[in-house]
Design a protein around this motif. Structure first.
Motif, PDB file in Angstrom:
ATOM      1  N   ARG A  61       0.844  -1.196   0.000  1.00  0.00           N
ATOM      2  CA  ARG A  61       0.000   0.000   0.000  1.00  0.00           C
ATOM      3  C   ARG A  61       0.878   1.244   0.000  1.00  0.00           C
ATOM      4  NH1 ARG A  61      -4.708  -2.108  -1.668  1.00  0.00           N
ATOM      5  NH2 ARG A  61      -5.483  -3.731  -0.266  1.00  0.00           N
ATOM      6  N   GLN A  62       0.492   2.221  -0.804  1.00  0.00           N
ATOM      7  CA  GLN A  62       1.204   3.502  -0.863  1.00  0.00           C
ATOM      8  C   GLN A  62       0.938   4.277   0.429  1.00  0.00           C
ATOM      9  OE1 GLN A  62       2.861   4.633  -3.633  1.00  0.00           O
ATOM     10  NE2 GLN A  62       2.078   3.362  -5.307  1.00  0.00           N
ATOM     11  N   PRO A  63       1.842   5.194   0.765  1.00  0.00           N
ATOM     12  CA  PRO A  63       1.609   6.034   1.944  1.00  0.00           C
ATOM     13  C   PRO A  63       0.258   6.762   1.854  1.00  0.00           C
ATOM     14  CG  PRO A  63       3.822   6.378   1.094  1.00  0.00           C
ATOM     15  CD  PRO A  63       3.120   5.502   0.104  1.00  0.00           C
ATOM     16  N   SER A  64      -0.144   7.099   0.623  1.00  0.00           N
ATOM     17  CA  SER A  64      -1.392   7.855   0.442  1.00  0.00           C
ATOM     18  C   SER A  64      -2.634   6.964   0.510  1.00  0.00           C
ATOM     19  CB  SER A  64      -1.355   8.565  -0.914  1.00  0.00           C
ATOM     20  OG  SER A  64      -1.111   7.621  -1.940  1.00  0.00           O
ATOM     21  N   GLU A 193       1.132 -15.572 -16.469  1.00  0.00           N
ATOM     22  CA  GLU A 193       0.833 -14.494 -17.420  1.00  0.00           C
ATOM     23  C   GLU A 193      -0.432 -13.745 -16.987  1.00  0.00           C
ATOM     24  OE1 GLU A 193      -0.401 -14.151 -22.140  1.00  0.00           O
ATOM     25  OE2 GLU A 193       0.377 -16.039 -21.358  1.00  0.00           O
ATOM     26  N   HIS A 194      -1.386 -14.487 -16.442  1.00  0.00           N
ATOM     27  CA  HIS A 194      -2.650 -13.873 -16.014  1.00  0.00           C
ATOM     28  C   HIS A 194      -2.677 -13.557 -14.526  1.00  0.00           C
ATOM     29  CE1 HIS A 194      -4.603 -14.197 -19.931  1.00  0.00           C
ATOM     30  NE2 HIS A 194      -3.865 -15.268 -20.072  1.00  0.00           N
ATOM     31  N   ARG A 195      -1.494 -13.637 -13.881  1.00  0.00           N
ATOM     32  CA  ARG A 195      -1.315 -13.231 -12.485  1.00  0.00           C
ATOM     33  C   ARG A 195      -2.190 -14.015 -11.503  1.00  0.00           C
ATOM     34  NH1 ARG A 195      -3.182  -8.882 -14.275  1.00  0.00           N
ATOM     35  NH2 ARG A 195      -4.315  -8.602 -12.336  1.00  0.00           N
ATOM     36  N   GLY A 196      -2.343 -15.327 -11.764  1.00  0.00           N
ATOM     37  CA  GLY A 196      -2.971 -16.186 -10.765  1.00  0.00           C
ATOM     38  C   GLY A 196      -4.483 -16.218 -10.810  1.00  0.00           C
ATOM     39  N   SER A 197      -5.052 -16.936  -9.857  1.00  0.00           N
ATOM     40  CA  SER A 197      -6.493 -17.204  -9.841  1.00  0.00           C
ATOM     41  C   SER A 197      -7.157 -16.509  -8.665  1.00  0.00           C
ATOM     42  CB  SER A 197      -6.742 -18.710  -9.726  1.00  0.00           C
ATOM     43  OG  SER A 197      -6.097 -19.417 -10.750  1.00  0.00           O
ATOM     44  N   SER A 198      -8.029 -15.562  -8.940  1.00  0.00           N
ATOM     45  CA  SER A 198      -8.790 -14.920  -7.861  1.00  0.00           C
ATOM     46  C   SER A 198     -10.194 -15.499  -7.853  1.00  0.00           C
ATOM     47  CB  SER A 198      -8.838 -13.406  -8.064  1.00  0.00           C
ATOM     48  OG  SER A 198      -7.544 -12.852  -7.913  1.00  0.00           O
ATOM     49  N   ILE A 199     -10.327 -16.686  -7.248  1.00  0.00           N
ATOM     50  CA  ILE A 199     -11.631 -17.327  -7.208  1.00  0.00           C
ATOM     51  C   ILE A 199     -12.451 -16.739  -6.079  1.00  0.00           C
ATOM     52  CG2 ILE A 199     -12.714 -19.529  -6.632  1.00  0.00           C
ATOM     53  CD1 ILE A 199     -10.604 -20.764  -8.595  1.00  0.00           C
ATOM     54  N   SER A 200     -11.792 -16.440  -4.946  1.00  0.00           N
ATOM     55  CA  SER A 200     -12.518 -15.661  -3.941  1.00  0.00           C
ATOM     56  C   SER A 200     -11.623 -14.593  -3.305  1.00  0.00           C
ATOM     57  CB  SER A 200     -13.154 -16.561  -2.885  1.00  0.00           C
ATOM     58  OG  SER A 200     -12.184 -17.298  -2.200  1.00  0.00           O
ATOM     59  N   ASP A 201     -10.461 -14.989  -2.781  1.00  0.00           N
ATOM     60  CA  ASP A 201      -9.700 -14.041  -1.966  1.00  0.00           C
ATOM     61  C   ASP A 201      -8.433 -13.477  -2.596  1.00  0.00           C
ATOM     62  OD1 ASP A 201     -11.209 -14.382   0.650  1.00  0.00           O
ATOM     63  OD2 ASP A 201     -10.694 -16.446   0.159  1.00  0.00           O
ATOM     64  N   PHE A 202      -7.810 -14.245  -3.478  1.00  0.00           N
ATOM     65  CA  PHE A 202      -6.443 -13.897  -3.864  1.00  0.00           C
ATOM     66  C   PHE A 202      -6.319 -12.517  -4.537  1.00  0.00           C
ATOM     67  CE2 PHE A 202      -3.067 -13.708  -7.060  1.00  0.00           C
ATOM     68  CZ  PHE A 202      -1.984 -13.744  -6.219  1.00  0.00           C
ATOM     69  N   LEU A 203      -5.330 -11.755  -4.060  1.00  0.00           N
ATOM     70  CA  LEU A 203      -4.921 -10.516  -4.719  1.00  0.00           C
ATOM     71  C   LEU A 203      -3.409 -10.569  -4.866  1.00  0.00           C
ATOM     72  CD1 LEU A 203      -6.947  -7.884  -2.621  1.00  0.00           C
ATOM     73  CD2 LEU A 203      -7.572  -8.853  -4.846  1.00  0.00           C
ATOM     74  N   ASP A 204      -2.892  -9.951  -5.923  1.00  0.00           N
ATOM     75  CA  ASP A 204      -1.447  -9.950  -6.107  1.00  0.00           C
ATOM     76  C   ASP A 204      -0.794  -8.901  -5.208  1.00  0.00           C
ATOM     77  OD1 ASP A 204      -1.641  -7.471  -7.345  1.00  0.00           O
ATOM     78  OD2 ASP A 204      -1.203  -8.203  -9.360  1.00  0.00           O
ATOM     79  N   GLY A 205       0.499  -8.689  -5.408  1.00  0.00           N
ATOM     80  CA  GLY A 205       1.257  -7.837  -4.495  1.00  0.00           C
ATOM     81  C   GLY A 205       0.861  -6.381  -4.506  1.00  0.00           C
ATOM     82  N   ILE A 206       0.104  -5.954  -5.531  1.00  0.00           N
ATOM     83  CA  ILE A 206      -0.354  -4.567  -5.510  1.00  0.00           C
ATOM     84  C   ILE A 206      -1.878  -4.488  -5.491  1.00  0.00           C
ATOM     85  CG2 ILE A 206       1.735  -3.542  -6.495  1.00  0.00           C
ATOM     86  CD1 ILE A 206       0.327  -3.511  -9.216  1.00  0.00           C
ATOM     87  N   GLY A 207      -2.491  -5.580  -5.020  1.00  0.00           N
ATOM     88  CA  GLY A 207      -3.921  -5.540  -4.745  1.00  0.00           C
ATOM     89  C   GLY A 207      -4.831  -5.827  -5.933  1.00  0.00           C
ATOM     90  N   ARG A 208      -4.232  -6.288  -7.043  1.00  0.00           N
ATOM     91  CA  ARG A 208      -5.073  -6.601  -8.208  1.00  0.00           C
ATOM     92  C   ARG A 208      -5.530  -8.052  -8.170  1.00  0.00           C
ATOM     93  NH1 ARG A 208      -1.067  -5.265 -13.046  1.00  0.00           N
ATOM     94  NH2 ARG A 208       0.115  -6.741 -11.786  1.00  0.00           N
ATOM     95  N   LYS A 209      -6.748  -8.301  -8.688  1.00  0.00           N
ATOM     96  CA  LYS A 209      -7.187  -9.684  -8.863  1.00  0.00           C
ATOM     97  C   LYS A 209      -6.418 -10.314 -10.006  1.00  0.00           C
ATOM     98  CE  LYS A 209     -11.817  -9.481  -7.010  1.00  0.00           C
ATOM     99  NZ  LYS A 209     -13.106 -10.169  -7.043  1.00  0.00           N
TER     100      LYS A 209
END
Length: 251
Positions: A61-64, A193-209
């Motif tokens: 998370r950014q400081p802002s 390539e598709h940054r993983g599977s967000s079936i319910s909870d998963f988010l990547d390191g910058i909060g994207r599904k």
DNA sequence: GTAAACCTGGCA
DNA sequence: TGCCAGGTTTAC
């Protein structure tokens, strides 16, 4: 690392009381991975090691960014004026520790990484064949055999290889094992390539599904048509885990 | 090998 | 209300 806030220490392994002290004041010099573990190498030779379990996320998370704390934000690692890393895990099946990566007992029993061309290959699987009646699903899920695969991707790999989850390793030919290893690399490449599977909870390191949930061919698609032949996908349980396969494309 | 344990949330 | 879920460990 300027500060470490621990809101809840009862993860799968209770957080060490020294966890915050070991991390605070250190500099993160390298970010890597060992199987399903994230590994942050620190400037004192130790590593911050994180496993996300089933529902965990580790998000920068950014400081802002709003400071509001979610109920399941268990650990916040502050990075001075650069923001923070927030570990959120509703089910608390994740874990984290600060210790030397070499000799870390979490890594002691891991087999070769699924993406390691030299370690994970048909010869490696052939060597297991002798005295086992285990299913392919069971073997691929075993982190001591091959490290880094979970239920979603094992289902997808077996579909890509045209092999049924309950097929015995013993009854699988060398050519089929070659196919299985190739399928592992193909499926993981697409998933990454598709940054993983967000079936319910998963988010990547910058909060994207992630986006792989839209591309999966069989996982959690019981009674839906196979994308290749339109036969309905079957669901079975193998080793206490749900498995999905096309009865026509997979043998 | 198989079941149960650790947890919470979502869905039928 | 009961059952299921991207994982892993522990006990029969």
């Amino acid at each position: 690392v300027s500060r470490v806030d621990v809101a809840c220490a009862s993860l799968r392994r209770p957080l060490d009381p020294d966890f915050g002290r070991r991390l605070k004041g250190r500099r993160i010099e390298r970010i890597g991975r060992r199987a399903k573990y994230l590994v942050f190498d620190l400037d004192d030779g130790l590593s911050w090691i994180v496993h996300l379990g089933m529902s965990g996320r580790l998000v920068y998370r950014q400081p802002s960014d709003p400071a509001a704390r979610d109920r399941h934000d268990h650990v916040v690692v502050h990075l001075g004026r650069h923001g923070r890393l927030v570990f959120n895990d509703a089910r608390r099946f994740g874990l984290m520790t600060v210790e030397a990566a070499a000799g870390c007992d979490l890594f002691a029993r891991l087999g070769p990484d699924a993406l390691d061309q030299d370690g994970f290959n048909a010869a490696h699987l052939t060597a297991l064949k002798r005295h086992t009646r285990r299913s392919l699903k069971d073997v691929l899920m075993d982190q001591a055999v091959v490290a880094g695969l979970g239920n979603i991707y094992v289902n997808e790999i077996l579909f890509a290889a045209g092999l049924r989850p309950r097929r015995r390793l013993q009854r699988t030919s060398r050519a089929q094992l070659e196919r299985l290893v190739a399928a592992t690399r193909e499926v993981l490449a697409e998933a990454i390539e598709h940054r993983g599977s967000s079936i319910s909870d998963f988010l990547d390191g910058i909060g994207r599904k992630g986006g792989y949930q839209w591309r999966r061919r069989v996982y959690d698609r019981a009674d839906q048509p196979c994308p290749r032949c339109r036969t309905l996908i079957k669901a079975v349980v193998v080793g206490q885990r749900s498995s999905f396969y096309c009865p026509r494309c997979q043998s």
